[in-house]
Design a protein around this motif. Sequence first.
Motif, PDB file in Angstrom:
ATOM      1  N   THR A  93       9.701  -2.139  -2.057  1.00  0.00           N
ATOM      2  CA  THR A  93       8.998  -1.369  -3.479  1.00  0.00           C
ATOM      3  C   THR A  93       9.524   0.057  -3.134  1.00  0.00           C
ATOM      4  O   THR A  93      10.032   0.413  -2.410  1.00  0.00           O
ATOM      5  CB  THR A  93       7.442  -1.368  -3.437  1.00  0.00           C
ATOM      6  OG1 THR A  93       6.833  -0.932  -2.424  1.00  0.00           O
ATOM      7  CG2 THR A  93       7.183  -3.058  -3.439  1.00  0.00           C
ATOM      8  N   GLU A  94       9.162   1.099  -4.170  1.00  0.00           N
ATOM      9  CA  GLU A  94       9.141   2.055  -3.933  1.00  0.00           C
ATOM     10  C   GLU A  94       8.696   3.084  -2.980  1.00  0.00           C
ATOM     11  O   GLU A  94       9.355   3.769  -2.540  1.00  0.00           O
ATOM     12  CB  GLU A  94       8.992   2.909  -5.524  1.00  0.00           C
ATOM     13  CG  GLU A  94       9.331   4.437  -5.525  1.00  0.00           C
ATOM     14  CD  GLU A  94       9.100   5.185  -6.834  1.00  0.00           C
ATOM     15  OE1 GLU A  94       9.323   6.248  -7.016  1.00  0.00           O
ATOM     16  OE2 GLU A  94       8.142   4.638  -7.733  1.00  0.00           O
ATOM     17  N   ASN A  95       7.637   2.490  -2.443  1.00  0.00           N
ATOM     18  CA  ASN A  95       6.863   3.337  -1.531  1.00  0.00           C
ATOM     19  C   ASN A  95       6.731   2.301  -0.213  1.00  0.00           C
ATOM     20  O   ASN A  95       5.965   2.833   0.703  1.00  0.00           O
ATOM     21  CB  ASN A  95       5.574   3.866  -2.069  1.00  0.00           C
ATOM     22  CG  ASN A  95       4.563   2.573  -2.346  1.00  0.00           C
ATOM     23  OD1 ASN A  95       4.843   1.544  -2.656  1.00  0.00           O
ATOM     24  ND2 ASN A  95       3.177   2.920  -1.982  1.00  0.00           N
ATOM     25  N   LYS A 152       9.284   6.820  -1.290  1.00  0.00           N
ATOM     26  CA  LYS A 152       8.801   7.964  -1.940  1.00  0.00           C
ATOM     27  C   LYS A 152       7.529   7.639  -2.446  1.00  0.00           C
ATOM     28  O   LYS A 152       7.028   6.499  -2.770  1.00  0.00           O
ATOM     29  CB  LYS A 152       9.339   8.496  -3.073  1.00  0.00           C
ATOM     30  CG  LYS A 152      10.910   8.982  -2.542  1.00  0.00           C
ATOM     31  CD  LYS A 152      11.585   9.646  -3.847  1.00  0.00           C
ATOM     32  CE  LYS A 152      13.034  10.111  -3.430  1.00  0.00           C
ATOM     33  NZ  LYS A 152      13.405  10.758  -4.575  1.00  0.00           N
ATOM     34  N   GLU A 153       6.308   8.549  -2.188  1.00  0.00           N
ATOM     35  CA  GLU A 153       5.087   8.467  -2.547  1.00  0.00           C
ATOM     36  C   GLU A 153       4.496   9.952  -2.879  1.00  0.00           C
ATOM     37  O   GLU A 153       4.463  10.682  -1.756  1.00  0.00           O
ATOM     38  CB  GLU A 153       4.289   7.808  -1.672  1.00  0.00           C
ATOM     39  CG  GLU A 153       2.590   7.925  -1.848  1.00  0.00           C
ATOM     40  CD  GLU A 153       2.336   6.951  -2.942  1.00  0.00           C
ATOM     41  OE1 GLU A 153       3.114   6.475  -3.621  1.00  0.00           O
ATOM     42  OE2 GLU A 153       1.165   6.944  -3.598  1.00  0.00           O
TER      43      GLU A 153
END
Length: 233
Positions: A82-84, A6-7
């Motif tokens: 990582t998250e993105n 997500k970003e």
Amino acid sequence: MKINLKEKNMELTVNTYGAYIEKFTKEKKPIFFPKLLIKIKNELKTRGGMHPCLPNFGKSEIKKLDQHGFGRISFWDIEEKTENSVKLKLEGKGEYEKSIYYIKYKLIDTSLLVELEIINNSKENLPIAPGFHPYFYVDKNFKIKNLDLEKIDLEKTYFLKEKKASIESKYYNIDIENNNFQEFAIWTDFHGDYLCLEPCLNGPSFTKKINNPYILKAKEKFEENFTITIKEK
């Protein structure tokens, strides 16, 4: 294993089987046609998302390789996450068993950054012709900048020798910009709301007719990155 990135208002789902992006959206609207099975002439075909074409793009008549290679039908290992972003690793097979492949997908602001690295750890030179195969979500009014689509038979694949291309999809205007890749394959079979605008190094160069792959020398590496940038219409 499926990995969600997500970003801001963009979301992306990657399957480690095939390093396959199965879903890519912005504000919940599809950028890629989602990966699914479609029945075509009594046969189920996989359509949608985006997969790598490694080590060859298209048919292979000069090496014993599947169409679009083994990258899309192999399990990749997770190197970093990582998250993105996620970085995946794959060791080669057959004649390519001493080669290593890395793919990184990263969401940045309004773009998807794709990084590819191929390392030849063998003592022999290896022919390669990498690419990626995205299915962009479109409607009947789609356009490709500076290209007259009425003069092109998209079912037979058209090769655009450019490092940058732009498509007007259903919800967004999209720019794809290559670094080392030299062209795009443009194709659809008109069995769904998708158009493939596929960044590749040098097209179907594993065919006998063309037979012009890039030669990755022993102990050398090949690197490519390209960006898919999403703009409001």
